[in-house]
Design an enzyme around this catalytic site. Structure first.
Site, PDB file in Angstrom:
ATOM      1  N   ASN A   1       0.863  -1.176   0.000  1.00 17.17           N
ATOM      2  CA  ASN A   1       0.000   0.000   0.000  1.00 17.17           C
ATOM      3  C   ASN A   1       0.903   1.230   0.000  1.00 17.17           C
ATOM      4  O   ASN A   1       1.434   1.605   1.037  1.00 17.17           O
ATOM      5  CB  ASN A   1      -0.900  -0.033   1.253  1.00 17.17           C
ATOM      6  CG  ASN A   1      -1.790   1.185   1.355  1.00 17.17           C
ATOM      7  OD1 ASN A   1      -1.868   1.987   0.422  1.00 17.17           O
ATOM      8  ND2 ASN A   1      -2.463   1.326   2.488  1.00 17.17           N
TER       9      ASN A   1
ATOM     10  N   LYS B   1       0.099   4.219  -0.403  1.00 13.97           N
ATOM     11  CA  LYS B   1      -0.583   5.426   0.099  1.00 13.97           C
ATOM     12  C   LYS B   1      -0.332   6.593  -0.872  1.00 13.97           C
ATOM     13  O   LYS B   1      -0.348   6.365  -2.067  1.00 13.97           O
ATOM     14  CB  LYS B   1      -0.150   5.721   1.531  1.00 13.97           C
ATOM     15  CG  LYS B   1      -0.301   4.459   2.403  1.00 13.97           C
ATOM     16  CD  LYS B   1      -0.207   4.680   3.855  1.00 13.97           C
ATOM     17  CE  LYS B   1      -0.353   3.340   4.571  1.00 13.97           C
ATOM     18  NZ  LYS B   1      -0.317   3.469   6.028  1.00 13.97           N
TER      19      LYS B   1
ATOM     20  N   HIS C   1      -9.720   1.008   4.497  1.00 15.57           N
ATOM     21  CA  HIS C   1      -8.491   1.259   5.258  1.00 15.57           C
ATOM     22  C   HIS C   1      -8.784   2.280   6.358  1.00 15.57           C
ATOM     23  O   HIS C   1      -9.582   3.199   6.164  1.00 15.57           O
ATOM     24  CB  HIS C   1      -7.396   1.791   4.325  1.00 15.57           C
ATOM     25  CG  HIS C   1      -6.050   1.815   4.962  1.00 15.57           C
ATOM     26  ND1 HIS C   1      -5.679   2.810   5.842  1.00 15.57           N
ATOM     27  CD2 HIS C   1      -5.008   0.959   4.892  1.00 15.57           C
ATOM     28  CE1 HIS C   1      -4.443   2.568   6.266  1.00 15.57           C
ATOM     29  NE2 HIS C   1      -4.020   1.447   5.701  1.00 15.57           N
TER      30      HIS C   1
ATOM     31  N   GLU D   1      -7.235   4.741   7.347  1.00 10.04           N
ATOM     32  CA  GLU D   1      -7.007   6.140   6.948  1.00 10.04           C
ATOM     33  C   GLU D   1      -8.184   6.685   6.150  1.00 10.04           C
ATOM     34  O   GLU D   1      -8.488   7.877   6.225  1.00 10.04           O
ATOM     35  CB  GLU D   1      -5.693   6.242   6.158  1.00 10.04           C
ATOM     36  CG  GLU D   1      -4.488   6.117   7.083  1.00 10.04           C
ATOM     37  CD  GLU D   1      -3.241   5.534   6.438  1.00 10.04           C
ATOM     38  OE1 GLU D   1      -3.149   5.506   5.198  1.00 10.04           O
ATOM     39  OE2 GLU D   1      -2.348   5.097   7.185  1.00 10.04           O
TER      40      GLU D   1
ATOM     41  N   GLU E   1      -5.878  -4.945  10.711  1.00 11.50           N
ATOM     42  CA  GLU E   1      -4.942  -3.835  10.902  1.00 11.50           C
ATOM     43  C   GLU E   1      -5.326  -3.043  12.141  1.00 11.50           C
ATOM     44  O   GLU E   1      -6.135  -2.111  12.054  1.00 11.50           O
ATOM     45  CB  GLU E   1      -4.991  -2.905   9.684  1.00 11.50           C
ATOM     46  CG  GLU E   1      -4.534  -3.552   8.400  1.00 11.50           C
ATOM     47  CD  GLU E   1      -3.873  -2.528   7.487  1.00 11.50           C
ATOM     48  OE1 GLU E   1      -2.718  -2.754   7.119  1.00 11.50           O
ATOM     49  OE2 GLU E   1      -4.491  -1.497   7.189  1.00 11.50           O
TER      50      GLU E   1
ATOM     51  N   GLY F   1       1.862   2.476  10.751  1.00  9.18           N
ATOM     52  CA  GLY F   1       2.804   3.576  10.591  1.00  9.18           C
ATOM     53  C   GLY F   1       3.479   4.032  11.870  1.00  9.18           C
ATOM     54  O   GLY F   1       4.091   5.094  11.901  1.00  9.18           O
TER      55      GLY F   1
ATOM     56  N   SER G   1       2.953  -1.835  10.607  1.00  9.03           N
ATOM     57  CA  SER G   1       4.392  -1.843  10.880  1.00  9.03           C
ATOM     58  C   SER G   1       5.069  -3.168  10.536  1.00  9.03           C
ATOM     59  O   SER G   1       5.961  -3.634  11.240  1.00  9.03           O
ATOM     60  CB  SER G   1       4.651  -1.465  12.342  1.00  9.03           C
ATOM     61  OG  SER G   1       4.147  -0.170  12.615  1.00  9.03           O
TER      62      SER G   1
ATOM     63  N   GLY H   1       2.703  -1.038   4.390  1.00 11.13           N
ATOM     64  CA  GLY H   1       2.702   0.386   4.033  1.00 11.13           C
ATOM     65  C   GLY H   1       4.121   0.895   3.842  1.00 11.13           C
ATOM     66  O   GLY H   1       4.742   0.692   2.806  1.00 11.13           O
TER      67      GLY H   1
HETATM   68  P1  PGA Z   1       2.477   0.480   7.748  1.00 11.48           P
HETATM   69  O1  PGA Z   1       1.025   0.643   7.068  1.00 11.48           O
HETATM   70  O2  PGA Z   1       3.067  -0.802   7.200  1.00 11.48           O
HETATM   71  O3  PGA Z   1       3.243   1.705   7.321  1.00 11.48           O
HETATM   72  O4  PGA Z   1       2.262   0.403   9.211  1.00 11.48           O
HETATM   73  C1  PGA Z   1       0.204  -0.454   6.921  1.00 11.48           C
HETATM   74  C2  PGA Z   1      -1.087  -0.061   6.288  1.00 11.48           C
HETATM   75  O5  PGA Z   1      -1.504   1.099   6.419  1.00 11.48           O
HETATM   76  O6  PGA Z   1      -1.726  -0.859   5.611  1.00 11.48           O
END
Ligand code: PGA
Length: 248
Positions: free
Chosen positions: A8, A10, A92, A94, A170, A176, A208, A229
């Site tokens: 992803n 983003k 997601h 976000e 998640e 993140g 993460s 991510g």
């Molecule tokens: P991250 O994001 O690996 O940066 O924690 C994961 C995600 O948002 O799917």
């Protein structure tokens, strides 16, 4: 079933040239993978410039539920498909947080994407506050129930959809932050998701994930992949993740 490793990106990287470089480097590493399905989800505009291979599939990070019409800023399932996307991430955290997406909205998107022939990666997970209150189970149950309304009757298997729907667990606080959920707890959440659904779509872990910890998640019996991510923005790091997944 193959492991599903989803990148992803983003709202990254910042240029078409960088996106092409990153995609090309990942495609090179992914060539010949037998046990892993690698899916790259770039920002919408880059989809047009990236060419999927049998080993490096494309996905959208979001989709709208209508096919066409006066919906400023929206992208339909058909448009994603026409640009070579086979997958789409929906729900997601976000999107839920910054774009006000509710479970009802997410449910409409899931239905439209499946009807449009896309494979869906549905994201669910609790916030830090919900976690502290011990509400993880209720949150997962509520999200799955509402997000999959008219799609999957909870508690009953749905073999037709098994290959077309993956659930990404998640925990919001792990995204993140560099503070991942433990593999054991992630596996317990995946087991709970299986139990709630009554069958076994692929359950991915996200939050993460990096080359150092991916092996521990994939070694868990109920985790079939990962949503990555930050670590997917480095072709080296993501390439290592793919290689570890291939050989686990
Ligand atoms: P991250 O994001 O690996 O940066 O924690 C994961 C995600 O948002 O799917």
């Amino acid at each position: 079933m193959k492991k599903l490793i989803v990148a992803n990106w983003k709202m990254n990287p910042q240029s078409v040239a960088e996106a092409k470089r990153l995609f090309a480097a990942v495609s090179k590493t992914a060539r010949g993978l037998k046990n892993v399905e690698a899916v790259i989800c770039p920002p919408f505009p880059y989809l047009y410039t990236l060419h999927p291979t049998p080993y490096t599939l494309l996905g959208g990070q979001d989709v709208f539920w209508e096919q066409s019409g006066a919906y400023t800023g929206a992208v339909s399932p058909q448009m994603l498909k026409a640009l070579g996307a086979r997958y789409v991430i929906i729900g997601h955290s976000e999107r839920r947080r910054h774009f006000g997406e509710t479970d009802q909205i997410i449910n409409k998107k899931v239905q439209a994407a499946l009807a449009g022939g896309l494979k869906v990666i549905l994201c669910v997970g609790e916030t830090l506050q919900e976690r502290k209150r011990g509400h993880t189970k209720q949150v997962l149950r509520r999200q799955l129930k509402k997000d999959l309304k008219n799609v999957w009757k909870l508690g009953t298997g749905n073999w037709k959809l098994r290959n077309r729907l993956a659930i990404a667990y998640e925990p919001v606080w792990a995204i993140g932050t560099g503070i991942p959920e433990t593999p054991q707890n992630a596996n317990a959440a995946a087991a709970l998701i299986w139990k709630i659904l009554g069958a076994s779509p692929r359950v991915l872990y996200g939050g993460s994930v990096n080359a150092q910890n991916i092996g521990k998640y994939l070694a868990m019996p109920q985790i079939s992949g990962a949503l990555v991510g930050g670590a997917s923005l480095s072709s080296q790091e993501f390439g290592r993740i793919l290689m570890i997944a291939e050989h686990i």
